[in-house]
Enzyme design. Structure first.
Site: not given
Length: 103
Positions: A31, A34
């Protein structure tokens, strides 16, 4: 101090029984947002020892991701006394993360 790795095995003691406010970062290695939030969460953990900061890898801990109804990541969850008090989805600046947990 860095963020703790939270698993289903240590969730009860690290999170539910914490006498400190808790900030959980639900994330995954693939991600992009992230990866942007992760160093900020680590910084919060180092600078705020009054908080218990934990990271939950949603790929490795699907039971916890399901329990928190994680649909999008990164998802940040603030908890006090074992109860969710605030949450946010998506990359956020440090000030917003601190406000989320009330630090």
């Amino acid at each position: 101090m860095s963020a703790n790795v939270i698993t289903k095995e240590n969730f009860q003691t690290q999170v539910m029984e914490s006498d400190k406010p808790v900030l959980l970062d639900f994330w995954a290695s693939w991600c992009g947002p992230c990866r942007m939030v992760s160093p900020v969460v680590d910084e919060v953990a180092r600078e705020h020892p009054e908080l218990m900061v934990g990271k939950v890898n949603v790929d490795e801990q699907p039971e916890l991701a399901s329990a928190f109804q994680v649909m999008s990541i990164p998802m940040l969850v603030a908890m006090r006394n074992g109860k969710i008090v605030n949450q946010s989805v998506g990359a956020r600046p440090k000030a917003d993360i601190l406000a989320l947990v009330g630090a």
